[in-house]
Design a protein around this motif. Sequence first.
Motif, PDB file in Angstrom:
ATOM      1  N   ASP A 180      98.501  70.707  94.378  1.00  0.00           N
ATOM      2  CA  ASP A 180      99.465  71.340  93.479  1.00  0.00           C
ATOM      3  C   ASP A 180     100.466  70.275  93.061  1.00  0.00           C
ATOM      4  O   ASP A 180     101.282  69.814  93.862  1.00  0.00           O
ATOM      5  CB  ASP A 180     100.170  72.489  94.219  1.00  0.00           C
ATOM      6  N   ALA A 181     100.385  69.852  91.811  1.00  0.00           N
ATOM      7  CA  ALA A 181     101.208  68.735  91.330  1.00  0.00           C
ATOM      8  C   ALA A 181     102.559  69.170  90.768  1.00  0.00           C
ATOM      9  O   ALA A 181     103.314  68.340  90.273  1.00  0.00           O
ATOM     10  CB  ALA A 181     100.441  67.960  90.260  1.00  0.00           C
ATOM     11  N   LEU A 182     102.875  70.464  90.845  1.00  0.00           N
ATOM     12  CA  LEU A 182     104.160  70.954  90.324  1.00  0.00           C
ATOM     13  C   LEU A 182     105.253  70.779  91.383  1.00  0.00           C
ATOM     14  O   LEU A 182     105.728  71.741  91.990  1.00  0.00           O
ATOM     15  CB  LEU A 182     104.043  72.424  89.920  1.00  0.00           C
ATOM     16  N   GLY A 183     105.607  69.538  91.604  1.00  0.00           N
ATOM     17  CA  GLY A 183     106.662  69.240  92.570  1.00  0.00           C
ATOM     18  C   GLY A 183     106.121  68.558  93.810  1.00  0.00           C
ATOM     19  O   GLY A 183     104.913  68.311  93.947  1.00  0.00           O
ATOM     20  N   VAL A 184     107.019  68.231  94.730  1.00  0.00           N
ATOM     21  CA  VAL A 184     106.681  67.538  95.972  1.00  0.00           C
ATOM     22  C   VAL A 184     107.242  68.341  97.132  1.00  0.00           C
ATOM     23  O   VAL A 184     108.369  68.839  97.080  1.00  0.00           O
ATOM     24  CB  VAL A 184     107.255  66.105  95.979  1.00  0.00           C
ATOM     25  N   SER A 185     106.471  68.480  98.204  1.00  0.00           N
ATOM     26  CA  SER A 185     106.867  69.291  99.355  1.00  0.00           C
ATOM     27  C   SER A 185     107.720  68.508 100.343  1.00  0.00           C
ATOM     28  O   SER A 185     107.667  67.279 100.397  1.00  0.00           O
ATOM     29  CB  SER A 185     105.607  69.808 100.064  1.00  0.00           C
ATOM     30  N   ASP A 186     108.499  69.230 101.127  1.00  0.00           N
ATOM     31  CA  ASP A 186     109.300  68.598 102.175  1.00  0.00           C
ATOM     32  C   ASP A 186     108.471  68.269 103.405  1.00  0.00           C
ATOM     33  O   ASP A 186     108.827  67.384 104.178  1.00  0.00           O
ATOM     34  CB  ASP A 186     110.465  69.508 102.590  1.00  0.00           C
ATOM     35  N   GLN A 187     107.366  68.994 103.601  1.00  0.00           N
ATOM     36  CA  GLN A 187     106.556  68.780 104.796  1.00  0.00           C
ATOM     37  C   GLN A 187     105.109  69.210 104.565  1.00  0.00           C
ATOM     38  O   GLN A 187     104.795  69.924 103.611  1.00  0.00           O
ATOM     39  CB  GLN A 187     107.142  69.543 105.980  1.00  0.00           C
ATOM     40  N   ALA A 188     104.242  68.771 105.467  1.00  0.00           N
ATOM     41  CA  ALA A 188     102.823  69.107 105.385  1.00  0.00           C
ATOM     42  C   ALA A 188     102.608  70.590 105.704  1.00  0.00           C
ATOM     43  O   ALA A 188     103.476  71.234 106.304  1.00  0.00           O
ATOM     44  CB  ALA A 188     102.047  68.234 106.368  1.00  0.00           C
ATOM     45  N   PRO A 189     101.457  71.152 105.320  1.00  0.00           N
ATOM     46  CA  PRO A 189     101.180  72.571 105.610  1.00  0.00           C
ATOM     47  C   PRO A 189     101.183  72.859 107.115  1.00  0.00           C
ATOM     48  O   PRO A 189     100.769  72.021 107.923  1.00  0.00           O
ATOM     49  CB  PRO A 189      99.788  72.785 105.014  1.00  0.00           C
ATOM     50  N   GLU A 190     101.624  74.044 107.468  1.00  0.00           N
ATOM     51  CA  GLU A 190     101.656  74.451 108.876  1.00  0.00           C
ATOM     52  C   GLU A 190     100.415  75.273 109.200  1.00  0.00           C
ATOM     53  O   GLU A 190      99.643  75.640 108.300  1.00  0.00           O
ATOM     54  CB  GLU A 190     102.918  75.266 109.143  1.00  0.00           C
ATOM     55  N   PRO A 191     100.167  75.587 110.483  1.00  0.00           N
ATOM     56  CA  PRO A 191      99.002  76.396 110.842  1.00  0.00           C
ATOM     57  C   PRO A 191      98.975  77.720 110.076  1.00  0.00           C
ATOM     58  O   PRO A 191     100.001  78.381 109.908  1.00  0.00           O
ATOM     59  CB  PRO A 191      99.195  76.630 112.348  1.00  0.00           C
ATOM     60  N   GLY A 192      97.794  78.089 109.595  1.00  0.00           N
ATOM     61  CA  GLY A 192      97.639  79.344 108.869  1.00  0.00           C
ATOM     62  C   GLY A 192      98.008  79.267 107.404  1.00  0.00           C
ATOM     63  O   GLY A 192      97.891  80.270 106.679  1.00  0.00           O
ATOM     64  N   TRP A 193      98.445  78.097 106.937  1.00  0.00           N
ATOM     65  CA  TRP A 193      98.873  77.975 105.533  1.00  0.00           C
ATOM     66  C   TRP A 193      97.695  78.226 104.585  1.00  0.00           C
ATOM     67  O   TRP A 193      96.574  77.781 104.822  1.00  0.00           O
ATOM     68  CB  TRP A 193      99.450  76.589 105.261  1.00  0.00           C
ATOM     69  N   LYS A 194      97.970  78.964 103.498  1.00  0.00           N
ATOM     70  CA  LYS A 194      97.002  79.191 102.435  1.00  0.00           C
ATOM     71  C   LYS A 194      97.697  79.066 101.086  1.00  0.00           C
ATOM     72  O   LYS A 194      98.870  79.447 100.965  1.00  0.00           O
ATOM     73  CB  LYS A 194      96.357  80.570 102.570  1.00  0.00           C
ATOM     74  N   PRO A 195      97.026  78.544 100.080  1.00  0.00           N
ATOM     75  CA  PRO A 195      97.667  78.387  98.768  1.00  0.00           C
ATOM     76  C   PRO A 195      97.973  79.737  98.126  1.00  0.00           C
ATOM     77  O   PRO A 195      97.244  80.710  98.327  1.00  0.00           O
ATOM     78  CB  PRO A 195      96.631  77.609  97.946  1.00  0.00           C
ATOM     79  N   ALA A 196      99.064  79.779  97.380  1.00  0.00           N
ATOM     80  CA  ALA A 196      99.433  80.990  96.657  1.00  0.00           C
ATOM     81  C   ALA A 196      98.427  81.254  95.545  1.00  0.00           C
ATOM     82  O   ALA A 196      97.661  80.360  95.144  1.00  0.00           O
ATOM     83  CB  ALA A 196     100.840  80.841  96.085  1.00  0.00           C
ATOM     84  N   GLN A 197      98.430  82.480  95.045  1.00  0.00           N
ATOM     85  CA  GLN A 197      97.517  82.874  93.979  1.00  0.00           C
ATOM     86  C   GLN A 197      97.610  81.911  92.795  1.00  0.00           C
ATOM     87  O   GLN A 197      98.700  81.642  92.270  1.00  0.00           O
ATOM     88  CB  GLN A 197      97.862  84.293  93.515  1.00  0.00           C
ATOM     89  N   GLY A 198      96.480  81.339  92.380  1.00  0.00           N
ATOM     90  CA  GLY A 198      96.438  80.465  91.220  1.00  0.00           C
ATOM     91  C   GLY A 198      96.761  79.016  91.505  1.00  0.00           C
ATOM     92  O   GLY A 198      96.683  78.174  90.598  1.00  0.00           O
TER      93      GLY A 198
END
Length: 424
Positions: A245-263
């Motif tokens: 997802d190139a719309l911005g930069v995250s503060d941290q890596a995904p955590e356990p159970g993370w799933k991408p939002a719709q779309g």
Amino acid sequence: MTDLQAVEICAGAGGQALGLERAGFGHALAVELDMHAVATLRKNRPDWDVRQGDVADPEVWKPEKFSGMDLIAGGVPCPPFTIAGKQLGATDERDLFAWAVRLAERAKPKALLLENVRGLSANRFAAYRQNVLDTLQSAGYVAQWKLLHAADFGVPQLRPRFVLVALRPEYAEYFTWPEPLAAKRPTVGEALCDLMAARGWEGARSWAEKANDIAPTIVGGSKKHGGADLGPTRAKAAWAKLGVDALGVSDQAPEPGWKPAQGKPGPKLTVEMVARIQGWKPEDEWVFEGRKTSTYRQVGNAFPPPVAEAVGRSIARALRQEGPRTELVETTEVVHDPVYKLLRGVERPIGVDQIISRLEKTGQHMSEPEVERHIAHLEHDFVIHRVKRSSGALSYRLGEFKAFVGQEGHQRHELFSLNQAKIS
């Protein structure tokens, strides 16, 4: 081993400096405008002389005091030449390329290394490049341009950069451009899998297998435009194919159970991940100072350390006069813009018909529209004097180069002062 010494101008967050350090260069001085990038340099190399300010300001440093340095290197601002911008070239207040070239005359280093965006290699800037080569030749240097691709040197990113290397003749005959690595190009997934899994995300390995290509060019942007973002629409589409997802930069890596939002195609990158894609390695232990937008900009605008290292090693070998000697480029003169070259050699105005005739005598053929297009390009960066002939046709004479090369009365001073808060 750092038996050679360099001065780094427009040093940024140290991508080029780190690569040159790996290649055997110590740093006598590093100059950078951005306060956050300066803090980064001082944090990682507290023993360096790092100065903050406009590199063209004599109050910040005096090139003559570093006369005879082994290498002067820099990644001068790219917006004057970028295809995504207005390509103002010599009339852009951020243009320091021509000024940096004149350091060869002022500081007389053994070698000069300058890098910029691919746009500088375009036809629009043929006369600008020709002026650079002529200036360096007059100063006693042998200069070469080459387009290098970061992915050829182990960086998981497209990132083409147009690189200029100039050396004194006794060293130039030992210089050869670095060869691309024979190893397979690393993919985004291979480079980032460990960082994506750093907080326990179970999907990291599956994501990495799908991110099986190199990244599009990282776009650092400038203070004139928004926050951290991975680039324009086309780049975002390329990132989406890699599951990012190139719309911005995250503060941290995904955590356990993370799933991408719709779309959404997948997770966002962190600044640390972007740095990895730019060629910083875990063992570098490089710390970027500032908040997210600032650190992202520092990383995104950097010259990838592995590319700088490869070029730096080639320069270092030449300065040590190691390896086989090669034929100097100056024995076969390179002409980037024949119309510029012709007009530079005449004192009186000449018309398009005369330009075409004189070019034909040298084996070069141009139509009237082609000559006029060259003149139109020339006028962006040079003063063109027009004289109307009795027939009504125009004659042309080449005037001064518009670029800032240190002139006290140049418009760059006022424009830089007005826009300094937005320049990066």
